[in-house]
Design a protein around this motif. Structure first.
Motif, short mmCIF file in Angstrom:
data_model
loop_
_atom_site.label_atom_id
_atom_site.label_comp_id
_atom_site.label_asym_id
_atom_site.label_seq_id
_atom_site.Cartn_x
_atom_site.Cartn_y
_atom_site.Cartn_z
N ALA A 81 -19.26 -33.41 31.73
CA ALA A 81 -17.81 -33.50 31.89
C ALA A 81 -17.12 -33.36 30.54
CB ALA A 81 -17.44 -34.82 32.57
N ARG A 82 -17.53 -32.38 29.80
CA ARG A 82 -16.89 -32.11 28.52
C ARG A 82 -15.69 -31.21 28.78
NH1 ARG A 82 -18.32 -32.62 22.99
NH2 ARG A 82 -16.71 -31.42 21.92
N LEU A 83 -14.56 -31.53 28.17
CA LEU A 83 -13.36 -30.71 28.32
C LEU A 83 -13.56 -29.36 27.65
CD1 LEU A 83 -10.62 -33.33 27.41
CD2 LEU A 83 -10.95 -32.29 29.66
N GLU A 84 -13.02 -28.32 28.27
CA GLU A 84 -13.08 -27.01 27.64
C GLU A 84 -12.32 -27.03 26.32
OE1 GLU A 84 -12.08 -23.51 29.91
OE2 GLU A 84 -12.91 -24.54 31.68
N GLU A 85 -11.18 -27.69 26.35
CA GLU A 85 -10.39 -27.80 25.13
C GLU A 85 -10.11 -29.28 24.88
OE1 GLU A 85 -6.54 -25.95 25.22
OE2 GLU A 85 -6.27 -26.22 23.06
N GLU A 86 -10.37 -29.72 23.66
CA GLU A 86 -10.14 -31.13 23.33
C GLU A 86 -8.65 -31.45 23.42
OE1 GLU A 86 -11.84 -29.06 21.43
OE2 GLU A 86 -13.78 -29.95 20.89
N LEU A 87 -8.36 -32.72 23.73
CA LEU A 87 -6.98 -33.18 23.80
C LEU A 87 -6.76 -34.23 22.71
CD1 LEU A 87 -6.72 -33.71 27.67
CD2 LEU A 87 -5.81 -31.79 26.34
N VAL A 88 -5.72 -34.03 21.92
CA VAL A 88 -5.36 -35.00 20.89
C VAL A 88 -4.39 -36.00 21.50
CG1 VAL A 88 -4.23 -35.29 18.65
CG2 VAL A 88 -5.66 -33.27 19.08
N VAL A 89 -4.65 -37.29 21.31
CA VAL A 89 -3.68 -38.29 21.75
C VAL A 89 -2.49 -38.18 20.78
CG1 VAL A 89 -3.27 -40.73 22.18
CG2 VAL A 89 -5.55 -39.76 22.57
N ARG A 90 -1.30 -37.97 21.30
CA ARG A 90 -0.15 -37.62 20.45
C ARG A 90 0.03 -38.60 19.28
NH1 ARG A 90 3.75 -39.20 25.37
NH2 ARG A 90 3.15 -41.38 25.43
N PRO A 91 0.07 -38.07 18.06
CA PRO A 91 0.46 -38.89 16.91
C PRO A 91 1.98 -38.78 16.74
CG PRO A 91 -0.49 -36.83 16.14
CD PRO A 91 -0.47 -36.75 17.65
N THR A 92 2.56 -37.78 17.34
CA THR A 92 3.99 -37.44 17.36
C THR A 92 4.05 -36.24 18.31
OG1 THR A 92 5.90 -36.79 16.02
CG2 THR A 92 3.76 -35.92 15.33
N SER A 93 5.23 -35.96 18.89
CA SER A 93 5.22 -35.03 20.02
C SER A 93 5.88 -33.67 19.79
CB SER A 93 5.88 -35.70 21.23
OG SER A 93 5.19 -36.85 21.60
N GLU A 94 6.14 -33.32 18.53
CA GLU A 94 6.78 -32.02 18.29
C GLU A 94 6.05 -30.89 19.01
OE1 GLU A 94 6.58 -34.27 16.02
OE2 GLU A 94 8.62 -34.49 15.23
N ALA A 95 4.73 -30.84 18.88
CA ALA A 95 3.96 -29.70 19.41
C ALA A 95 4.13 -29.58 20.93
CB ALA A 95 2.49 -29.83 19.03
N ILE A 96 3.87 -30.67 21.65
CA ILE A 96 3.93 -30.58 23.11
C ILE A 96 5.37 -30.33 23.56
CG2 ILE A 96 4.14 -33.09 23.52
CD1 ILE A 96 1.91 -30.91 25.63
N ILE A 97 6.33 -30.88 22.86
CA ILE A 97 7.73 -30.74 23.27
C ILE A 97 8.25 -29.33 22.97
CG2 ILE A 97 10.09 -31.49 22.71
CD1 ILE A 97 9.06 -34.37 22.71
N TRP A 98 7.94 -28.80 21.80
CA TRP A 98 8.43 -27.45 21.49
C TRP A 98 7.75 -26.39 22.34
CZ3 TRP A 98 12.71 -25.55 19.33
CH2 TRP A 98 13.57 -26.53 18.83
N ASN A 99 6.53 -26.66 22.75
CA ASN A 99 5.87 -25.76 23.69
C ASN A 99 6.60 -25.77 25.04
OD1 ASN A 99 3.50 -24.05 24.42
ND2 ASN A 99 3.20 -25.71 25.89
N THR A 100 7.16 -26.94 25.39
CA THR A 100 7.95 -27.06 26.63
C THR A 100 9.32 -26.42 26.48
OG1 THR A 100 6.82 -29.16 27.03
CG2 THR A 100 8.78 -28.70 28.36
N TYR A 101 9.96 -26.68 25.34
CA TYR A 101 11.32 -26.16 25.12
C TYR A 101 11.36 -24.63 25.23
CZ TYR A 101 13.33 -30.64 23.51
OH TYR A 101 13.80 -31.93 23.43
N ARG A 102 10.25 -23.98 24.90
CA ARG A 102 10.24 -22.51 24.99
C ARG A 102 10.73 -22.05 26.35
NH1 ARG A 102 5.31 -21.44 23.47
NH2 ARG A 102 4.53 -21.65 25.59
N ASN A 103 10.33 -22.74 27.41
CA ASN A 103 10.73 -22.33 28.76
C ASN A 103 12.12 -22.83 29.14
OD1 ASN A 103 8.18 -21.13 29.15
ND2 ASN A 103 7.34 -23.17 29.57
N TRP A 104 12.66 -23.73 28.38
CA TRP A 104 13.97 -24.29 28.72
C TRP A 104 15.12 -23.54 28.05
CZ3 TRP A 104 13.40 -30.40 28.43
CH2 TRP A 104 12.42 -30.79 29.34
#
Lengths: 492, 492
Positions: free
Chosen positions: B113-136
């Motif tokens: 059950a190894r993830l294909e891509e590792e997930l970082v527990v957010r130290p801050t959320s710029e990356a995940i949020i700006w990836n979302t904003y692209r569609n908004w």
């Protein structure tokens, strides 16, 4: 934008997914199974949070915060709980990334930075909390402990749906510790009652309070109380649960206390939670083919005012009237949005507010100015009326109450029409396929029968209602004697 | 319980650690570097949250929620940000545990059950949020986006201290998107100003608003604004930051918008945050050797009433008076706790409330009943007075305001006495060692000098104050010309 939704009749599931996204409630993210809760959706969740938080505090609970991570050795301490969640938990194994020597500009986990002990991202917090309570509890004087936490949890679900089943979700989890079994059972029932009251009075969703069968219990619980709601497609949705945990966690984490008599005894526990899943229940109970329908208690703004004008002069005159209405409504504690956007025509605004479920819409045009009236539209019934300006605040205030009640009563009628007593397994299958809803049936009390019925029909026992009466009968499947009806349904 | 604290003079650091635990604010958990925030501490944090949330909403922001996890490929997209946080991030690599075949009753990560891509527990959320904003964001009509999120974040710090530096902490993070550079800079300054106002007016902590030097900037920012406070031991504490991110994240995540003129341009960004670290600032600014001192705005209860009695009859009579006082105070919006516990003597209660920083204590004994008076004690000055019963509500109301002001003024005096202009490096070192506080000194503007001074003295440039005036001078270390003083200090 094409806002038209697939109709419920055509494809209920598609209708739901489209509505969640188009009404700006939530969307899928780049992380498998995790959602982004958008501002409009989050504003609804915040209203739920505020009301629940108040109810928890009124019943003597305090908030606290416990770590996101559960060390593996704590996670596995309560065996049934561990078994229940091991198959779907996210595990942190490393604490550092480094430049990938093979791929410039890319990172990889640093093999030197492996944790000595893996950390499970909490799927629920009994383990970490009971490990903490051990140091907080020495004597009966330290009891009860009545704590709640608002938090995110992660359960690695394979098939996810926005709000209903997501890998990460937001919830609250109460964790209480008591000196006696009776007190813990009282707490379990009390909080299930709080949930029922909240969901019925605040969310306008009727629920049935009941107890789960052994196979449907929370992993590690002695008894699970629940509230079950019925969605418009005839499927049930578990909207909240409250668990009597016995002394299981106290034993696993060695939490003992000195009784008044000076003996040592294990502490009795409960836990209880509701989650962002409630958003799914909200949507699927009240909404229609035009979009979201919100009970006034949960609406980010209860009233929207749309100006209809051809020139600046008209806009200014309408704005003046609108500001007066807003001031009157705010004085009555009613939230209002004045939709002044000049980038959308009134028709497009109407469609958007309908899609987003704003309970009341006020439209003001030049003719209304002349007549000293406004046009008032209800989202729940889609009906319109002309209201004299002087009376608008009082009419709105009354209507908001009426809408809240109307939504509850409508849902209650639907729910009550969809509880069917069935006596034979043929009838069971027939009603399930043609009408859906809750089937009230006799059951022989065995796991085997429950499992078999699930296998054959996908229906599960949602609960044994707490107000169910003793009644002689025979099990709908096995024909064995039964003393009480239980509620079956297909469920989310 | 032994509640006596180590004194600040004896060991400031030990005093702090003991206070946090003994005042029931927080404690260490079984998870390395992660804390448990206890109900009393959490109630203070909730008051901060409520006030900040109100201020964010008043300045046009909305709350939302983004995923806890950041897929590695998104995490590494903005290079500087990735570099800044890669060394201290928790990484999820697996999504399942299984029974350990070698150790009965134990679990291990399931190698399948190894993830294909590792997930970082957010130290801050710029990356995940700006990836979302692209569609908004498509056009200037979609801007600005003004969003805040209340969340937990994880930074794998090696040396942790309760509230001040923990592996997991709670915070809010604002993430905004703008059409122009000027607007984004305005937002950055606005939110830094909101933080300053909140910390000064609500927490009674004076701060200096300033700009960080390049080396102290947030990873990925073009400019970092900050508020800096001074603790009683002469060390500075960064209490909040607001970042102008330029177009860095828009470029990394390809977030473009159509301008009014129909051109495509990258979006401008800001982010800003304060965290549970503010609890540390609160404690270290106001508290004394007897324990916590709370500004009335932040006290879970502002007044405590302790009854002093020898028998039930006396208790009943005192309770009657207490209930009247409580009702009067509640009417004025003042929170009161009636400490009726019969398991503790009054002296022990006094000590506990002093340790926990309750702003005002009312004691009522049999003599008070006869005289129609109560005894009122202030936590901040430790002074007592006898108050006529009829006047108690008004006296309490006035005093709470006075205490809030007094705490701010006291901290302001201390802070102002600890800003020292220094002209030579010898003076710099001398003042730093003997007096501490902020050193206002000329600096040549180079990273090298900043680094060297840090290496030699452990002092860093806390900020370039926003109200600093141009002034000809020479760098305190290199002797090179300088046009402006900056503030140095040792810092938390």
């Amino acid at each position: 934008m094409s806002k038209k939704l697939t109709s419920r009749a055509e494809d209920y599931s598609k209708w739901y997914n489209e509505l969640v996204v188009k009404a700006d409630l939530a969307e899928n993210s780049a992380v498998r199974g995790c959602m982004v809760i958008k501002p409009y959706g989050f504003a609804i969740w915040e209203k739920m949070q505020a009301e629940l938080d108040k109810m928890f505090k009124e019943t003597g609970h305090q908030n606290a915060y416990f770590p996101l991570f559960v060390p593996k050795s704590l996670f596995e301490a309560e065996e049934k709980n561990a078994e229940g969640f091991a198959k779907e938990c996210a595990v942190v194994t490393h604490y550092r990334l480094q430049n990938d020597p093979d791929k410039p500009g890319k990172l990889r986990v640093d093999p030197e930075a492996r944790l000595e002990e893996e950390l499970v991202v909490r799927p629920t917090s009994e383990a970490i909390i009971w490990n903490t309570y051990r140091n907080w509890i020495q004597s009966y004087r330290d009891l009860p402990i009545l704590i709640n936490q608002w938090a995110n949890v992660v359960r690695w679900e394979m098939r996810t749906r926005l709000f209903l089943r997501t890998a990460e979700f937001l919830w609250q989890e109460g964790h209480t510790a008591h000196a006696t079994k009776d007190e813990a059972i009282e707490e379990t029932k009390l909080m299930n009652g709080v949930y029922a009251k909240f969901v019925e009075n605040f969310m306008a969703i009727p629920v049935i309070q009941g107890v789960k069968t052994e196979s449907e219990r929370f992993a590690g619980a002695e008894d699970t109380y629940c509230i079950e709601a019925l969605m418009q497609d005839g499927k049930a949705l578990q909207a909240g649960t409250s668990h009597f945990l016995g002394q299981n966690f106290a034993r696993a984490f060695d939490v003992k206390y000195a009784t008044k008599e000076g003996k040592q005894d294990y502490v009795w526990a409960t836990s209880w939670g509701v989650s962002t899943r409630l958003m799914g229940a909200l949507i699927m109970t009240h909404s229609d083919d035009n979009g979201l329908v919100l009970p006034p208690n949960l609406a980010p703004y209860q009233v929207v005012i749309v100006p209809i004008y051809k020139n600046d002069e008209q806009f200014d005159a309408i704005s003046k009237v609108a500001e007066e209405i807003i001031s009157d409504l705010n004085d009555r504690g009613i939230s209002v949005k004045f939709d002044k956007r000049d980038t959308l025509r009134p028709g497009a605004k109407f469609a958007q507010h309908e899609l987003q479920g704003v309970p009341l819409r006020i439209a003001i045009g030049p003719k209304d100015l002349d007549n000293e009236t406004v046009e008032l539209a209800r989202r729940d019934t889609l009906s319109k009326q002309t209201v004299i300006l002087d009376r608008i605040a009082i009419v709105v205030e009354d209507l908001l109450e009426e809408i809240q009640e109307n939504l509850f009563n409508k849902a209650l009628d639907f729910r009550n029409q969809h509880i069917t007593n069935v006596e034979t397994f043929d009838e069971f299958k027939h009603v399930l396929e043609t009408k859906g809803g809750f089937l009230s049936a006799h059951w022989d009390g065995t796991n085997e029968t429950e499992e078999k019925i699930k296998e054959l029909t996908k229906a599960t026992i949602r609960c044994i209602p707490i107000d169910s009466k003793e009644e002689e009968g025979v099990c709908v499947y096995s024909g064995k004697p039964s003393k009480r009806r239980v509620l079956f349904a297909k469920a989310y």
